[in-house]
Design a protein around this motif. Sequence first.
Motif, PDB file in Angstrom:
ATOM      1  N   UNK A   1       0.899  10.410  -6.362  1.00  0.00           N
ATOM      2  CA  UNK A   1       0.835   9.094  -5.745  1.00  0.00           C
ATOM      3  C   UNK A   1      -0.626   8.730  -5.496  1.00  0.00           C
ATOM      4  N   UNK A   2      -0.987   7.518  -5.839  1.00  0.00           N
ATOM      5  CA  UNK A   2      -2.362   7.091  -5.573  1.00  0.00           C
ATOM      6  C   UNK A   2      -2.390   5.597  -5.259  1.00  0.00           C
ATOM      7  N   UNK A   3      -3.410   5.206  -4.518  1.00  0.00           N
ATOM      8  CA  UNK A   3      -3.561   3.819  -4.115  1.00  0.00           C
ATOM      9  C   UNK A   3      -4.957   3.315  -4.429  1.00  0.00           C
ATOM     10  N   UNK A   4      -5.045   2.017  -4.746  1.00  0.00           N
ATOM     11  CA  UNK A   4      -6.322   1.326  -4.916  1.00  0.00           C
ATOM     12  C   UNK A   4      -6.331   0.202  -3.885  1.00  0.00           C
ATOM     13  N   UNK A   5      -7.243   0.294  -2.906  1.00  0.00           N
ATOM     14  CA  UNK A   5      -7.174  -0.547  -1.723  1.00  0.00           C
ATOM     15  C   UNK A   5      -8.502  -1.254  -1.466  1.00  0.00           C
TER      16      UNK A   5
ATOM     17  N   UNK B   1      -5.749  -5.599   0.889  1.00  0.00           N
ATOM     18  CA  UNK B   1      -4.920  -5.605  -0.308  1.00  0.00           C
ATOM     19  C   UNK B   1      -4.687  -4.141  -0.672  1.00  0.00           C
ATOM     20  N   UNK B   2      -3.431  -3.695  -0.605  1.00  0.00           N
ATOM     21  CA  UNK B   2      -3.074  -2.290  -0.794  1.00  0.00           C
ATOM     22  C   UNK B   2      -2.115  -2.163  -1.967  1.00  0.00           C
ATOM     23  N   UNK B   3      -2.394  -1.213  -2.849  1.00  0.00           N
ATOM     24  CA  UNK B   3      -1.549  -1.000  -4.027  1.00  0.00           C
ATOM     25  C   UNK B   3      -1.178   0.474  -4.116  1.00  0.00           C
ATOM     26  N   UNK B   4       0.126   0.752  -4.177  1.00  0.00           N
ATOM     27  CA  UNK B   4       0.621   2.119  -4.281  1.00  0.00           C
ATOM     28  C   UNK B   4       1.237   2.338  -5.655  1.00  0.00           C
ATOM     29  N   UNK B   5       0.772   3.398  -6.357  1.00  0.00           N
ATOM     30  CA  UNK B   5       1.250   3.704  -7.700  1.00  0.00           C
ATOM     31  C   UNK B   5       1.655   5.167  -7.802  1.00  0.00           C
ATOM     32  N   UNK B   6       2.363   5.491  -8.877  1.00  0.00           N
ATOM     33  CA  UNK B   6       2.757   6.872  -9.164  1.00  0.00           C
ATOM     34  C   UNK B   6       2.620   7.127 -10.657  1.00  0.00           C
TER      35      UNK B   6
ATOM     36  N   UNK C   1       4.405   0.803  -7.650  1.00  0.00           N
ATOM     37  CA  UNK C   1       5.569   0.758  -6.765  1.00  0.00           C
ATOM     38  C   UNK C   1       5.522  -0.409  -5.785  1.00  0.00           C
ATOM     39  N   UNK C   2       4.322  -0.676  -5.254  1.00  0.00           N
ATOM     40  CA  UNK C   2       4.243  -1.676  -4.185  1.00  0.00           C
ATOM     41  C   UNK C   2       2.831  -2.237  -4.066  1.00  0.00           C
ATOM     42  N   UNK C   3       2.758  -3.532  -3.799  1.00  0.00           N
ATOM     43  CA  UNK C   3       1.502  -4.194  -3.447  1.00  0.00           C
ATOM     44  C   UNK C   3       1.700  -4.912  -2.117  1.00  0.00           C
ATOM     45  N   UNK C   4       0.713  -4.781  -1.246  1.00  0.00           N
ATOM     46  CA  UNK C   4       0.800  -5.387   0.080  1.00  0.00           C
ATOM     47  C   UNK C   4      -0.459  -6.194   0.352  1.00  0.00           C
ATOM     48  N   UNK C   5      -0.264  -7.416   0.809  1.00  0.00           N
ATOM     49  CA  UNK C   5      -1.370  -8.261   1.284  1.00  0.00           C
ATOM     50  C   UNK C   5      -1.158  -8.459   2.779  1.00  0.00           C
ATOM     51  N   UNK C   6      -2.135  -8.070   3.561  1.00  0.00           N
ATOM     52  CA  UNK C   6      -1.963  -8.084   5.014  1.00  0.00           C
ATOM     53  C   UNK C   6      -3.231  -8.568   5.708  1.00  0.00           C
ATOM     54  N   UNK C   7      -3.038  -9.264   6.821  1.00  0.00           N
ATOM     55  CA  UNK C   7      -4.133  -9.664   7.702  1.00  0.00           C
ATOM     56  C   UNK C   7      -3.853  -9.066   9.077  1.00  0.00           C
TER      57      UNK C   7
END
Length: 377
Positions: free
Chosen positions: A293-297, A314-319, A326-332
């Motif tokens: 599992x790895x993320x590019x944030x 901006x968070x991205x979770x991959x495998x 798997x998932x991308x998240x945009x958060x404030x």
Amino acid sequence: MELRPASLALVLAVAVAKAVLPPAGAARAAPPPEETSPATDAAADEDKAPGDERESSTEASAAPPDDSAAPEIEAGTGLAADEAPAEPPGRNMIDAGHAYASAGVRGLATWIDGFFTEQRYEAELNESWARLRLDSFSELYAGTEGDAKVRLHLKLPGLHERLRFEVLSSGEAEEETAAAGGAAAPQPPESVLERVTTALTYFFRNDDERSVSARIGLDYDGFDPEPFIGGRYRGVVELSENLDFHFVQRLRYYQERGGESRTVLGLDRALPDDMLFRWEVDGTWLEEDPNYFYGVNFSLFQPLDDRSAVQYQVLNLMRTDPHRLDRSTIRVRYRRQVWRDWLVFEAAPQLVMTRDRDYGAVPGFLFRVEVTFGRES
């Protein structure tokens, strides 16, 4: 709000911590005045020469009258005691951030990590403190969930004050986790965060440039403890006046789950107006899972005023097995100190795009209240 038995038990630790630990920013008691015994005073009088009393009285009568005594100067201010500026009711971390920013990108990053309670910062904070965190998270199609989390750190005496004991309740993130950043952040599917943890950490070195520590502890899944042992290394390299590179490597072995490795590579760049841009790549390897599992944030930190700041993420979770997003998240994340620096609330709207829903945007909202005892700003 549904709480697990372990979490309910650990919430009681806050009451104990409040009685033991002073509130953040509490003033230290002044040392008691030095007392002299009557025997000491008598000995001092006997040591005087016979003519000393007459000379003292003569000098006193010869001295001109002093209508106004010299004002007492406050140490380090150059002002009289009655002119010394009043101490503010509580130190705020934004003011501290301006001071840290003058020390370069490393100081600014340290302050920001402390204000936003980043896991990398708390993993190296060797102080005695406790925190109660109350979360309410709402998401479309999933409803609203509430949770209470407790974290207790105790700096133990002896061993040159390098030893720390801590208790983490269920749901309280421990050190680096993939795509760290608060509730609802992307996480690997294994449920490490659903366990209560007690641990001892020994710091071999812990400064701005490097942190090296060893850790031993127990994870509790219900009443079944699982021992673990591990180590952690963090290094920072200055690439330029406004750019730092950081590297974190954590290795751990669990009795039942086997080995685990977590790696973080990142860049911190200082921007005008005390803003900070951060890019990170983090990876998690688990012996019991064929995936990596790895993320590019990406994160941008912006102070707003003397008690609040915003983080854009901006968070991205991959495998890797098979390779997919798997998932991308945009958060404030908006955080503000309320009334005193030990009371903070956070509001964090977000949009989540998951592979299970064909990457359609699902809105969510986190509301958080934190009460911290004993930790200095």
